[in-house]
Design an enzyme around this catalytic site. Structure first.
Site, PDB file in Angstrom:
ATOM      1  N   CYS A 119    -140.718 -57.989 137.992  1.00 49.10           N
ATOM      2  CA  CYS A 119    -141.738 -57.655 138.982  1.00 49.10           C
ATOM      3  C   CYS A 119    -141.335 -58.268 140.305  1.00 49.10           C
ATOM      4  O   CYS A 119    -140.380 -59.031 140.394  1.00 49.10           O
ATOM      5  CB  CYS A 119    -143.113 -58.160 138.550  1.00 49.10           C
ATOM      6  SG  CYS A 119    -144.456 -57.384 139.493  1.00 49.10           S
ATOM      7  N   CYS A 129    -146.759 -56.177 144.256  1.00 48.41           N
ATOM      8  CA  CYS A 129    -145.725 -55.957 143.240  1.00 48.41           C
ATOM      9  C   CYS A 129    -144.677 -54.933 143.658  1.00 48.41           C
ATOM     10  O   CYS A 129    -143.992 -54.353 142.810  1.00 48.41           O
ATOM     11  CB  CYS A 129    -146.371 -55.536 141.922  1.00 48.41           C
ATOM     12  SG  CYS A 129    -147.555 -56.738 141.299  1.00 48.41           S
ATOM     13  N   LYS A 194    -151.638 -51.811 131.519  1.00 43.71           N
ATOM     14  CA  LYS A 194    -151.950 -53.053 132.233  1.00 43.71           C
ATOM     15  C   LYS A 194    -153.100 -52.819 133.202  1.00 43.71           C
ATOM     16  O   LYS A 194    -153.007 -51.980 134.098  1.00 43.71           O
ATOM     17  CB  LYS A 194    -150.709 -53.533 132.977  1.00 43.71           C
ATOM     18  CG  LYS A 194    -150.970 -54.786 133.812  1.00 43.71           C
ATOM     19  CD  LYS A 194    -149.691 -55.396 134.351  1.00 43.71           C
ATOM     20  CE  LYS A 194    -150.007 -56.569 135.254  1.00 43.71           C
ATOM     21  NZ  LYS A 194    -148.807 -57.224 135.772  1.00 43.71           N
ATOM     22  N   ARG A 216    -154.765 -55.378 143.526  1.00 45.21           N
ATOM     23  CA  ARG A 216    -153.734 -54.572 142.866  1.00 45.21           C
ATOM     24  C   ARG A 216    -154.305 -53.288 142.262  1.00 45.21           C
ATOM     25  O   ARG A 216    -153.699 -52.684 141.391  1.00 45.21           O
ATOM     26  CB  ARG A 216    -153.079 -55.388 141.749  1.00 45.21           C
ATOM     27  CG  ARG A 216    -152.454 -56.686 142.193  1.00 45.21           C
ATOM     28  CD  ARG A 216    -151.324 -57.074 141.252  1.00 45.21           C
ATOM     29  NE  ARG A 216    -150.972 -58.470 141.236  1.00 45.21           N
ATOM     30  CZ  ARG A 216    -150.398 -59.130 142.221  1.00 45.21           C
ATOM     31  NH1 ARG A 216    -150.136 -58.530 143.371  1.00 45.21           N
ATOM     32  NH2 ARG A 216    -150.099 -60.415 142.087  1.00 45.21           N
ATOM     33  N   GLU A 232    -150.888 -43.782 130.008  1.00 46.10           N
ATOM     34  CA  GLU A 232    -149.791 -44.656 130.454  1.00 46.10           C
ATOM     35  C   GLU A 232    -148.848 -44.994 129.299  1.00 46.10           C
ATOM     36  O   GLU A 232    -147.633 -45.022 129.471  1.00 46.10           O
ATOM     37  CB  GLU A 232    -150.358 -45.950 131.054  1.00 46.10           C
ATOM     38  CG  GLU A 232    -150.962 -45.796 132.446  1.00 46.10           C
ATOM     39  CD  GLU A 232    -149.900 -45.697 133.533  1.00 46.10           C
ATOM     40  OE1 GLU A 232    -148.696 -45.715 133.217  1.00 46.10           O
ATOM     41  OE2 GLU A 232    -150.281 -45.603 134.719  1.00 46.10           O
ATOM     42  N   LYS A 247    -152.301 -55.195 128.057  1.00 46.04           N
ATOM     43  CA  LYS A 247    -152.581 -56.458 128.732  1.00 46.04           C
ATOM     44  C   LYS A 247    -153.794 -56.333 129.628  1.00 46.04           C
ATOM     45  O   LYS A 247    -153.867 -55.350 130.367  1.00 46.04           O
ATOM     46  CB  LYS A 247    -151.349 -56.823 129.565  1.00 46.04           C
ATOM     47  CG  LYS A 247    -151.475 -58.075 130.377  1.00 46.04           C
ATOM     48  CD  LYS A 247    -150.238 -58.278 131.218  1.00 46.04           C
ATOM     49  CE  LYS A 247    -150.527 -59.360 132.213  1.00 46.04           C
ATOM     50  NZ  LYS A 247    -149.743 -59.282 133.405  1.00 46.04           N
TER      51      LYS A 247
END
Ligand code: PBG
Length: 327
Positions: A119, A129, A194, A216, A232, A247
């Site tokens: 990252c 990121c 995520k 984010r 995803e 996560k």
């Protein structure tokens, strides 16, 4: 009482309970996240994660000794560089912090399995990121850097790379570059599912990676969404991921279950910094029994369908497994 079915019959004693246990845990599936930082001869406790430390490369051995002695065989490495810039160029520097740590550890602990977080947020001056275009992250320009970071980790000895940036298309970009450069056998563990989560708060303090403006949410997922998580995961399978991660863990076990049911790859889940910090804080106050809570959280993750469990409690869990307290 006329009752032929009595579920309690199988709960009668410990031997029987263990015999019919549905979820078994093995320390070979634990992964320990570890922070390495630039500098010399320093080990700093992370204030938001008591019991967790940042190490300079020359000091990592004491942690690795304890880790290997506990029976945990793999680490997830995060780098904390001294210098940052707009483009996060330190992330793919040949002598960058993660690259140096990889070479140092590989030489001394060849049996330890080294996974790297791929990252840019620890390396960019703005803490996002990726590479910015105005106030947004430019997805496609970022892909080039992300792939370059993954390659430089592989070149420095990473056994596996784990992209956590959440840009579209990054698994394919990484796979293509790794293959072109001859790293066909380096697997990709994708932080595929995520979420934009406040549970990362303590980590951002640990890694100095909080965004300097905004948040984010334009790249990490909205925590109200389940189907999007599955989307995803499936996309990253298609792009060539080898392991799919969900996560955070604790508040997202529905996704672990969902993904487990829909794909054939191993599924990992990451019990993130906020989960650890909450347990620590409550334990320090004497409000909960830390050890049994840690076992219960881990069993929950595996019961939901996780094959791999990334946790700051990896060493302790390995010990609990050995003692037969869990597993
Ligand atoms: C890097 C990254 C983060 C975490 C893992 N990789 C922070 C973030 O996305 O903001 C969080 C890990 C944790 O909270 O323990 N992008």
């Amino acid at each position: 009482m006329d009752m032929t079915v009595r579920p309690r019959r199988l709960r009668g004693n410990e031997v029987l309970r263990k015999m019919v246990r549905e979820t078994r845990i093995d320390s070979s599936s634990l992964i320990y996240p570890m922070f390495v930082m630039d500098g010399k001869n320093r080990k700093e406790e992370i204030s938001s994660l008591s019991g967790q430390f940042r190490y300079t490369v020359d000091r990592v051995e004491e942690e690795l000794e304890a880790l290997t002695a506990s029976g945990v065989g793999s680490v997830l490495l995060f780098g904390i560089p001294e210098k940052k810039d707009e483009e996060g160029s330190g992330a793919y520097a040949e002598d960058g912090i993660v690259q140096r740590a990889l070479r140092f550890i590989k030489e001394r602990y060849p049996q330890l399995y080294l996974i790297t977080d791929v990252c840019m947020c620890e390396y960019t001056s703005h803490g996002h990121c990726g590479i910015l275009c105005g106030h947004d992250v430019d997805n496609d320009r970022t892909l080039e850097s992300i792939a370059r970071i993954a390659l430089s980790h592989a070149q420095a000895g990473a056994d596996m790379v784990a992209p956590s940036d959440m840009m579209d298309g990054r698994v394919r970009a990484i796979r293509t570059l790794l293959d072109r450069e001859g790293y066909l056998s380096v697997p990709i563990m994708s932080y595929a599912v995520k979420y934009a989560s406040s549970f990362y708060g303590p980590f951002r303090e640990a890694a100095g990676s909080a965004p300097s403006f905004g948040n984010r949410r334009s790249y990490q997922m909205d925590f109200h969404n389940r189907r999007e998580g599955l989307k995803e995961a499936l996309l990253d399978v298609e792009e060539g991921a080898d392991i799919i991660m969900v996560k955070p863990a604790m508040s997202y076990l529905d996704l672990v279950r969902e993904v487990r049911g829909q794909i054939t790859l191993p599924v990992a889940t990451y019990s993130v910094s906020g989960e650890y910090a909450m347990v620590k804080a409550a334990a320090e106050k004497g409000w909960i029994d830390e050890e049994s809570i840690v076992c219960e959280m881990a069993a929950g993750a595996y019961r939901a369908g996780a094959d791999l469990y990334i946790t700051y409690y990896a060493k302790e869990l390995a010990k609990f497994i050995q003692e037969g307290r869990i597993g």
